[in-house]
Design a protein around this motif. Sequence first.
Motif, PDB file in Angstrom:
ATOM      1  N   THR A 178       0.825  -1.421   0.240  1.00  0.00           N
ATOM      2  CA  THR A 178       0.127   0.120   0.176  1.00  0.00           C
ATOM      3  C   THR A 178       0.929   1.221   0.029  1.00  0.00           C
ATOM      4  OG1 THR A 178      -0.181  -0.323   2.393  1.00  0.00           O
ATOM      5  CG2 THR A 178      -2.061  -0.980   1.202  1.00  0.00           C
ATOM      6  N   ALA A 179       1.859   1.055   0.794  1.00  0.00           N
ATOM      7  CA  ALA A 179       2.689   2.500   0.766  1.00  0.00           C
ATOM      8  C   ALA A 179       3.400   2.574  -0.713  1.00  0.00           C
ATOM      9  CB  ALA A 179       3.830   2.334   1.903  1.00  0.00           C
ATOM     10  N   GLU A 180       3.723   1.783  -1.430  1.00  0.00           N
ATOM     11  CA  GLU A 180       4.158   2.036  -2.640  1.00  0.00           C
ATOM     12  C   GLU A 180       3.100   2.483  -3.708  1.00  0.00           C
ATOM     13  OE1 GLU A 180       7.432  -1.500  -2.532  1.00  0.00           O
ATOM     14  OE2 GLU A 180       5.737  -2.083  -3.665  1.00  0.00           O
ATOM     15  N   VAL A 181       1.898   1.998  -3.648  1.00  0.00           N
ATOM     16  CA  VAL A 181       0.928   2.412  -4.555  1.00  0.00           C
ATOM     17  C   VAL A 181       0.357   3.706  -4.190  1.00  0.00           C
ATOM     18  CG1 VAL A 181       0.525  -0.046  -5.261  1.00  0.00           C
ATOM     19  CG2 VAL A 181      -0.935   1.157  -3.548  1.00  0.00           C
ATOM     20  N   ILE A 182       0.512   4.257  -3.126  1.00  0.00           N
ATOM     21  CA  ILE A 182      -0.002   5.547  -2.564  1.00  0.00           C
ATOM     22  C   ILE A 182       0.974   6.460  -2.657  1.00  0.00           C
ATOM     23  CG2 ILE A 182       0.369   5.226  -0.025  1.00  0.00           C
ATOM     24  CD1 ILE A 182      -3.002   6.189  -1.855  1.00  0.00           C
ATOM     25  N   ASP A 183       2.098   6.183  -2.764  1.00  0.00           N
ATOM     26  CA  ASP A 183       3.231   7.136  -2.640  1.00  0.00           C
ATOM     27  C   ASP A 183       3.033   8.211  -3.743  1.00  0.00           C
ATOM     28  OD1 ASP A 183       5.634   7.989  -1.955  1.00  0.00           O
ATOM     29  OD2 ASP A 183       6.695   7.193  -3.828  1.00  0.00           O
ATOM     30  N   GLY A 184       3.015   9.630  -3.233  1.00  0.00           N
ATOM     31  CA  GLY A 184       2.863  10.545  -4.023  1.00  0.00           C
ATOM     32  C   GLY A 184       1.605  10.877  -4.272  1.00  0.00           C
ATOM     33  N   VAL A 185       0.631  10.349  -3.860  1.00  0.00           N
ATOM     34  CA  VAL A 185      -0.778  10.785  -4.105  1.00  0.00           C
ATOM     35  C   VAL A 185      -1.396  11.618  -2.850  1.00  0.00           C
ATOM     36  CG1 VAL A 185      -3.396   9.478  -4.111  1.00  0.00           C
ATOM     37  CG2 VAL A 185      -1.233   8.535  -5.286  1.00  0.00           C
ATOM     38  N   ASP A 186      -1.992  12.573  -3.431  1.00  0.00           N
ATOM     39  CA  ASP A 186      -2.415  13.415  -2.436  1.00  0.00           C
ATOM     40  C   ASP A 186      -4.012  13.350  -2.272  1.00  0.00           C
ATOM     41  OD1 ASP A 186      -3.379  15.582  -0.547  1.00  0.00           O
ATOM     42  OD2 ASP A 186      -2.323  17.257  -1.750  1.00  0.00           O
ATOM     43  N   GLY A 195      -8.909  -4.069   5.618  1.00  0.00           N
ATOM     44  CA  GLY A 195      -9.831  -3.301   5.909  1.00  0.00           C
ATOM     45  C   GLY A 195      -9.002  -2.014   6.566  1.00  0.00           C
ATOM     46  N   VAL A 196      -8.249  -2.632   7.753  1.00  0.00           N
ATOM     47  CA  VAL A 196      -7.517  -1.566   8.412  1.00  0.00           C
ATOM     48  C   VAL A 196      -6.643  -1.089   7.728  1.00  0.00           C
ATOM     49  CG1 VAL A 196      -6.202  -1.097  10.582  1.00  0.00           C
ATOM     50  CG2 VAL A 196      -8.127  -2.768  10.630  1.00  0.00           C
ATOM     51  N   GLU A 197      -5.749  -1.761   6.809  1.00  0.00           N
ATOM     52  CA  GLU A 197      -4.466  -1.193   6.154  1.00  0.00           C
ATOM     53  C   GLU A 197      -4.993  -0.400   4.989  1.00  0.00           C
ATOM     54  OE1 GLU A 197      -0.839  -0.304   4.829  1.00  0.00           O
ATOM     55  OE2 GLU A 197      -1.630  -1.343   6.558  1.00  0.00           O
ATOM     56  N   THR A 198      -6.421  -0.754   4.354  1.00  0.00           N
ATOM     57  CA  THR A 198      -6.972   0.080   3.425  1.00  0.00           C
ATOM     58  C   THR A 198      -7.096   1.623   3.870  1.00  0.00           C
ATOM     59  OG1 THR A 198      -7.833  -1.883   2.188  1.00  0.00           O
ATOM     60  CG2 THR A 198      -8.480   0.557   1.524  1.00  0.00           C
ATOM     61  N   ALA A 199      -7.694   1.347   5.000  1.00  0.00           N
ATOM     62  CA  ALA A 199      -8.177   2.535   5.805  1.00  0.00           C
ATOM     63  C   ALA A 199      -6.687   3.539   6.115  1.00  0.00           C
ATOM     64  CB  ALA A 199      -9.112   2.483   6.894  1.00  0.00           C
ATOM     65  N   ARG A 200      -6.012   2.773   6.634  1.00  0.00           N
ATOM     66  CA  ARG A 200      -4.390   3.667   7.100  1.00  0.00           C
ATOM     67  C   ARG A 200      -4.042   4.232   5.890  1.00  0.00           C
ATOM     68  NH1 ARG A 200      -0.674   1.944  10.646  1.00  0.00           N
ATOM     69  NH2 ARG A 200      -1.301  -0.044  10.878  1.00  0.00           N
ATOM     70  N   ALA A 201      -3.809   3.470   4.734  1.00  0.00           N
ATOM     71  CA  ALA A 201      -3.475   4.054   3.575  1.00  0.00           C
ATOM     72  C   ALA A 201      -3.637   5.030   3.019  1.00  0.00           C
ATOM     73  CB  ALA A 201      -3.047   2.898   2.514  1.00  0.00           C
ATOM     74  N   PRO A 212       0.413 -17.727  -3.662  1.00  0.00           N
ATOM     75  CA  PRO A 212       1.497 -17.589  -2.632  1.00  0.00           C
ATOM     76  C   PRO A 212       0.805 -16.554  -1.672  1.00  0.00           C
ATOM     77  CG  PRO A 212       2.335 -17.291  -4.517  1.00  0.00           C
ATOM     78  CD  PRO A 212       0.913 -17.285  -4.922  1.00  0.00           C
ATOM     79  N   GLU A 213       1.206 -16.760  -0.324  1.00  0.00           N
ATOM     80  CA  GLU A 213       0.745 -16.014   0.822  1.00  0.00           C
ATOM     81  C   GLU A 213       1.124 -14.437   0.754  1.00  0.00           C
ATOM     82  OE1 GLU A 213       0.298 -15.881   5.662  1.00  0.00           O
ATOM     83  OE2 GLU A 213       0.311 -17.824   4.486  1.00  0.00           O
ATOM     84  N   LYS A 214       0.415 -13.572   1.204  1.00  0.00           N
ATOM     85  CA  LYS A 214       0.747 -12.156   0.951  1.00  0.00           C
ATOM     86  C   LYS A 214       0.695 -11.679   2.418  1.00  0.00           C
ATOM     87  CE  LYS A 214      -0.565 -10.683  -3.660  1.00  0.00           C
ATOM     88  NZ  LYS A 214      -1.634  -9.512  -4.416  1.00  0.00           N
ATOM     89  N   SER A 215       1.766 -10.393   2.444  1.00  0.00           N
ATOM     90  CA  SER A 215       1.007  -9.602   3.695  1.00  0.00           C
ATOM     91  C   SER A 215       0.049  -8.801   3.720  1.00  0.00           C
ATOM     92  CB  SER A 215       2.415  -8.671   4.134  1.00  0.00           C
ATOM     93  OG  SER A 215       2.448  -7.662   2.941  1.00  0.00           O
ATOM     94  N   VAL A 216      -0.427  -8.224   4.890  1.00  0.00           N
ATOM     95  CA  VAL A 216      -1.578  -7.504   4.817  1.00  0.00           C
ATOM     96  C   VAL A 216      -1.582  -6.039   4.086  1.00  0.00           C
ATOM     97  CG1 VAL A 216      -3.190  -5.828   6.084  1.00  0.00           C
ATOM     98  CG2 VAL A 216      -2.494  -8.014   6.926  1.00  0.00           C
ATOM     99  N   GLU A 217      -0.160  -5.822   3.965  1.00  0.00           N
ATOM    100  CA  GLU A 217       0.100  -4.385   3.051  1.00  0.00           C
ATOM    101  C   GLU A 217       0.107  -4.972   1.723  1.00  0.00           C
ATOM    102  OE1 GLU A 217       1.783  -4.102   7.304  1.00  0.00           O
ATOM    103  OE2 GLU A 217       1.898  -5.689   5.895  1.00  0.00           O
ATOM    104  N   GLN A 218       0.537  -5.994   1.269  1.00  0.00           N
ATOM    105  CA  GLN A 218       0.542  -6.279  -0.053  1.00  0.00           C
ATOM    106  C   GLN A 218      -1.000  -6.674  -0.455  1.00  0.00           C
ATOM    107  OE1 GLN A 218       3.130  -9.676   0.256  1.00  0.00           O
ATOM    108  NE2 GLN A 218       5.002  -8.368  -0.505  1.00  0.00           N
TER     109      GLN A 218
END
Length: 318
Positions: free
Chosen positions: A16-24, A40-46, A249-255
Amino acid sequence: MSTPQTPRTFGATSTTAEVIDGVDLHGRRAVVTGASSGIGVETARALAAAGADVTLAVRDTDAGARVAARLEAELPPTSGKLTVGRLDLSDRSTVAAFVTAWSGPLHILVNNAGVMAPPEISRTADGREWQFAVNHLGHFALATGLHPALAAANGARVVSLSSIGHLFSPVVFDDLDYRYRPYDPWTSYGQSKSATSLFAIGAAERWADDGITTNAVMPGNVGATSLGRNMDPQQVAAVIAAGELALPPEKSVEQGAATSVLMAASPTVEGVTGRYYEDCAEAKPVAERAGAVTGVAPYALDRDNAARLWTVSEAFIR
């Protein structure tokens, strides 16, 4: 939204940090359902980190308040505001109350909440099979109820979470509620996730003139979520052993949340609508379920299926 200076592509391991980088997203408002746990938490966080004011739409508002407090403590001061709203997708009265309470434009709606494969059949108070009711009908009622707010945003995005599990079943229009066939937790889950994709197809056509884009996403195999809280572990093991269930393959929550955030906020997909995305890219068609861990079935993108489901869903939520 600001556009990154360098064109970028993302994939299965993007976060999420990578895909949201530079977005305002300052000045934007978002709703994320099921935002009290997991992706859901990670989406809200990002989204909040990028400046959006985010409403956590959750069944348990106490749990939502704890999540909001934790995120507020972790996020920088420039982040958007976090609020909590009650939403039980199996209870149409709470969906109606949430819609009624909303005022002003809504720029981002992420239909993230869901249930997966409870071993025994359950029905909502109005008689609908539980997985179909929660995963599809509740979100359908929410999105259509919020349509005026989305249209007022002048460029809103709706993101609905499907699953590779949609390969277990198309939408069985002649028996949506398992009245005439034996209940099976996996075909029920598959039907609900095919419906999720078809909602994106149907809404894309109907809402294009309102400037609203709608897409379905597959988050991937994210282990650290509560989605499978109703599942029978022995039943899952048996399905895997029989070769009926293949897992990517398993992903992290952020992925796992990255594809949702990409479609909700990234300028790289501006104007994209009526698509099914996975691993931060448009999914390829898959012809058969056996062994498939990626891809989308043609029946989950079929416009005739989408139109029929829209009509049925409207009748169910009246």
